[in-house]
Write a protein that holds these residues in place. Structure first.
Motif, PDB file in Angstrom:
ATOM      1  N   THR A  80       0.829  -1.200   0.000  1.00 15.47           N
ATOM      2  CA  THR A  80       0.000   0.000   0.000  1.00 15.47           C
ATOM      3  C   THR A  80       0.868   1.256   0.000  1.00 15.47           C
ATOM      4  O   THR A  80       0.574   2.231  -0.701  1.00 15.47           O
ATOM      5  N   CYS A  86      -9.833   3.209   0.487  1.00 19.42           N
ATOM      6  CA  CYS A  86      -9.903   1.943  -0.264  1.00 19.42           C
ATOM      7  C   CYS A  86     -10.582   0.853   0.569  1.00 19.42           C
ATOM      8  O   CYS A  86     -11.433   0.112   0.064  1.00 19.42           O
ATOM      9  N   LEU A 104     -11.865  -1.557  -2.103  1.00 16.05           N
ATOM     10  CA  LEU A 104     -10.945  -1.612  -3.240  1.00 16.05           C
ATOM     11  C   LEU A 104      -9.609  -2.183  -2.800  1.00 16.05           C
ATOM     12  O   LEU A 104      -9.086  -1.812  -1.746  1.00 16.05           O
ATOM     13  N   THR A 156      -5.934  -2.198  -2.408  1.00 20.21           N
ATOM     14  CA  THR A 156      -5.022  -1.041  -2.415  1.00 20.21           C
ATOM     15  C   THR A 156      -3.924  -1.183  -3.481  1.00 20.21           C
ATOM     16  O   THR A 156      -3.447  -0.171  -3.999  1.00 20.21           O
ATOM     17  N   ALA A 187      -5.774  -0.524  -6.827  1.00 19.58           N
ATOM     18  CA  ALA A 187      -6.307   0.841  -6.765  1.00 19.58           C
ATOM     19  C   ALA A 187      -5.185   1.857  -6.959  1.00 19.58           C
ATOM     20  O   ALA A 187      -5.329   2.822  -7.718  1.00 19.58           O
ATOM     21  N   LEU A 231     -10.827   7.490  -6.594  1.00 21.87           N
ATOM     22  CA  LEU A 231     -11.238   6.231  -5.936  1.00 21.87           C
ATOM     23  C   LEU A 231     -12.758   6.168  -5.747  1.00 21.87           C
ATOM     24  O   LEU A 231     -13.387   5.128  -5.978  1.00 21.87           O
TER      25      LEU A 231
END
Lengths: 635, 125
Positions: free
Chosen positions: A316, A339, A344, A346, A349, A386
């Motif tokens: 991340t 996220c 989502l 990471t 994303a 996002l």
């Protein structure tokens, strides 16, 4: 008596509401042991060939291993699988926490969902009681919000998994969330649950798990915990967890920066493990039975508010941090929380946001299409993108497909910097200077994911002239001295890649976390003994378990061949950025992976695997692994 | 001498529950353990372990004086116990459990949880 297993498979047909329990198949246990072995076998056998990943007929499988839930360090992994919305091939993802072990205490080693509920629902499991319950009141809400609500309603002793809005809206990189910060992130597994209208699964389990030799397991379990304490990594690695590698990656030129344009940044100190400890952390947060808790739970404070979040862990930090040029640890942690809440992954994303930022910078996405003037390193820009993705609003609807499909629609050479393999976004390790790592990403069954292969230590140690931090790799290779490990010449990375591709997923078969072995160096012999006391059966880790791991690798390759019409060599290529552009700055400035080298590595890899020149297992190879019958279409 | 808990280092792994059930009951089942790990998330983000501090409430509630203090530990005398289970609700921490035969059981200070806890969050002092 089947020792080491709960002994049951739970089958739920969400279309009809049928709930069935059946004894765990002996054939699965004998041939595939557990976890990833079960998911590969079941997905191949039971998924209708050619089914769309979001079709109700796609199976969603949850599987635990024989060591899951036992008195074994870090036996808390839950393995999920389905045909992947991201790749169209074999998809799996696993997570830590306490969910899978609680499923096992409730009596289920394997759970198979098929069909789709008529309305948003959640699955309630309390030992033998299994119900499909309405979840309209939960639909549209955030992952941790829903977990909190269900725990409030049902009791703190229930373990919950959820999807966020991204899963509901079938985003190709939607994840499953659990335990306020643990995720099964990869391959779009959350979208499969969303396609079945399942918002959450809540489970309480209070049954015994039968083991062959309780006294022996007690003794060996204590020895194993004690052995963990004696490893240098126990005190050295645990405090920062995976985030501890951030500076090392930056120093050796492997930290993805600005959508993999380069591999080094000048602010790694601001987004590393120490920054987390100094500025965010409230508590170490461990998975079930884990002596080396890598989870760092804390509070992030930015202009966008104060949030409680687990992480960021290394991937991340790399993907939402440097790869998006976000240089403040609170901002990275906030993006992580967004996220998590939206559901989502990471990794993907971060890769998708950085891809979108580069498209915007190059004029391939307009300000009007983007919905605002977005900037690198700007938290508000990232949160905007996002949220658009999770809600499939505006440009988010396109980006929700992932970089591969989005680039196909955007065109204009954007495919060159869509960083993925097979449709799955690349994770946190630049590989233009690292042939083994590159090959590992290229050939992983699920797409560009490091969980299948990590040989960066030997790669970069050679590339920068023998870095002392290569001891990370020494651990991976099971204690061999660095001098004996093949170096990063692309001509000899194949054996190392094969070993890593069999070794890392082997822990996913047993149902334990690999990090006790990988990060602190707990010897595999402990697992052999623990397995014996649990099941009553002998298991040679290096011979039998790694052989099974190789068998599964071949079975998953055959699944990809069956499901992806033109599957073959072309699906193993990295994105053009890695063979057309040299790294422009940092320790590996000038490094590139020429295409002929990529071809040469693939040739050698296919040959070593017993695959043809198109990357398909030969009949001899299938025969060797007793896979001819199971992979031959029935007439 | 009793068990004590250090919240600052606990990471919620439940190794203590595992070893407790395996050592004392010869089974793998954390829900039957004689101590209990709980988590309070998302806020404040802390773990708690309920432990038996040998407070003696179970003994006070026992009408047959079947729970007796021996060297700092309250122990259930199974010969005297008539399984009335008044000791169960008397425990302020819900740590007096009942086995499949209806017999109550409780922490006997075996210290295995202290020995195994990888975070040194449990101590005996």
């Amino acid at each position: 008596m089947l020792y080491g297993y709960a002994g049951n498979t739970l089958r739920i047909d969400l279309s009809t509401g049928t709930i069935e329990k059946e004894p765990l198949k002996q054939e699965w246990v004998d041939e595939f042991i557990g976890g990833r072995g079960f998911t590969s076998k079941i997905l191949y056998d039971e998924n209708p060939p050619g089914v769309h990943p979001l079709d109700p007929e796609n199976r969603f499988i949850i599987a635990m291993g024989p060591l899951s839930g036992l008195f074994v360090p870090a036996a808390g992994k839950t393995h999920f699988a389905a045909k992947s919305p991201a790749t169209g091939g074999y998809g799996d993802s696993n997570m830590g926490g306490h969910f899978g072990v609680t499923m096992k205490y409730a009596g289920y080693d394997v759970t198979i969902l098929k069909g789709s509920a008529a309305e948003p629902s959640y699955i309630f499991i309390d030992n033998d009681t299994v119900e499909i319950r309405p979840a309209l009141h939960l639909w549209g809400r955030g992952s941790t919000d829903v977990e909190d609500a269900l725990k409030h309603d049902l009791g703190q002793d229930f373990q919950i998994l959820t999807i966020g809005q991204a899963g509901e809206r079938l985003v190709n990189f939607a994840c499953i969330s659990h335990d306020f910060g643990r995720q099964a992130g990869r391959t779009g597994i959350g979208a499969v649950l969303g396609s079945k209208k399942i918002k959450a699964i809540a489970v309480r389990g209070t049954k015994d798990i039968p083991v062959f030799d309780p006294k022996g397991l007690l003794k060996k379990g204590k020895e194993t915990y004690a052995a963990c304490r004696e490893k240098p990594g126990f005190k050295g690695w645990t405090p920062e967890g995976t985030a501890g590698i951030t500076n090392w990656c930056n120093d050796v030129g492997a930290l993805p920066t600005r959508n993999f344009a380069t591999s080094h940044c000048d602010y790694a100190d601001k987004i590393n493990g120490k920054a987390i400890l100094d500025q965010l952390k409230i508590t170490d947060k461990g998975c079930f039975s884990c002596p080396i808790p890598c989870g760092k739970y804390g509070v992030a404070k930015t202009e966008m508010g104060k949030v409680y979040v687990e992480g960021p862990e290394y991937e991340t930090l790399a993907l939402l941090g440097s790869n998006c040029e976000l240089s403040d640890i609170h901002a990275v942690a906030h993006a992580n929380w967004v996220c998590d809440e939206l559901g989502l992954d990471t990794c993907s994303a971060g890769a998708v946001v950085s891809f979108a930022l580069e498209c915007y910078e190059k004029g391939l996405i307009s300000e009007e299409e983007m919905g605002m003037d977005v900037k690198w390193g700007d938290l508000a820009s990232m949160v905007h993108i996002l949220e658009c993705i999770a809600r499939r609003e505006g440009i988010g609807d396109l980006l929700a497909e992932g970089v591969f499909k989005a680039a196909q629609k955007i065109g204009k050479d954007s495919s060159k910097f869509a960083i993925h393999v097979k449709g799955l976004e690349w994770t946190g390790y630049e590989s233009r200077n690292a042939p083994g790592m590159m090959l590992g990403y290229m050939t992983a069954d699920v797409g560009a994911h490091h969980s299948r292969c990590w040989v960066l230590g030997s790669d970069v140690a050679n590339a920068v002239g023998g870095n002392k931090d290569a001891n990370v790799h020494d651990l991976i290779s099971g204690g061999a001295s660095f001098d004996t490990i093949p170096k990063a010449d692309h001509k000899n990375v194949v054996p190392l890649v094969l070993k890593s591709q069999h070794l890392r997923p082997a822990f996913d078969i047993l149902g334990t976390c690999r990090l006790q072995y990988m990060e602190i160096g707990l010897e595999t012999s402990y697992y052999e003994d623990l397995y014996y006391h649990a099941t009553g059966k002998k298991l040679d880790f290096n011979r039998e378990l790694l052989n099974l791991s190789e068998k599964i690798w071949n079975l998953n390759r055959m699944f990809n061949k069956r499901e992806i019409p033109d599957f073959g060599r072309q699906y193993d290529y990295p994105p053009p950025r890695f063979y057309e552009e040299s790294i422009p700055s940092g320790p590996n400035k000038g490094h590139c992976m020429p295409f002929p080298v990529i071809e040469e590595m693939l040739d050698a890899y296919y040959q070593a695997r017993g695959w043809d020149s198109n990357g398909i297992p030969t009949n001899e190879t299938l025969k060797k692994f007793n896979l001819i019958k199971s992979t031959t279409p029935q007439l | 001498m009793t068990l004590s808990f250090n919240q600052e280092t606990c990471s919620g792994c439940k190794a203590c529950e595992l070893v407790c059930s395996l050592q004392n009951l010869k089974i793998i089942n954390p829900s039957k353990a004689m101590l209990h790990v709980s988590a309070l998330f998302p806020e404040p983000g802390k773990y708690f372990v309920e432990i038996c501090d040998q407070c003696g409430e179970c003994a006070n509630a026992c009408p047959r004086e079947a729970i007796v203090l021996i060297k700092g530990t309250y122990r259930i005398d199974k010969k005297k116990c008539d399984q009335c289970l008044l000791c169960v609700p008397a425990c302020p921490k819900n740590l007096v459990k009942v086995d499949d035969t209806g017999m109550p059981y409780k922490c006997i200070n075996c210290r295995q949880c202290v020995e195994v806890c990888p975070r040194d969050a449990l101590a005996f002092n």
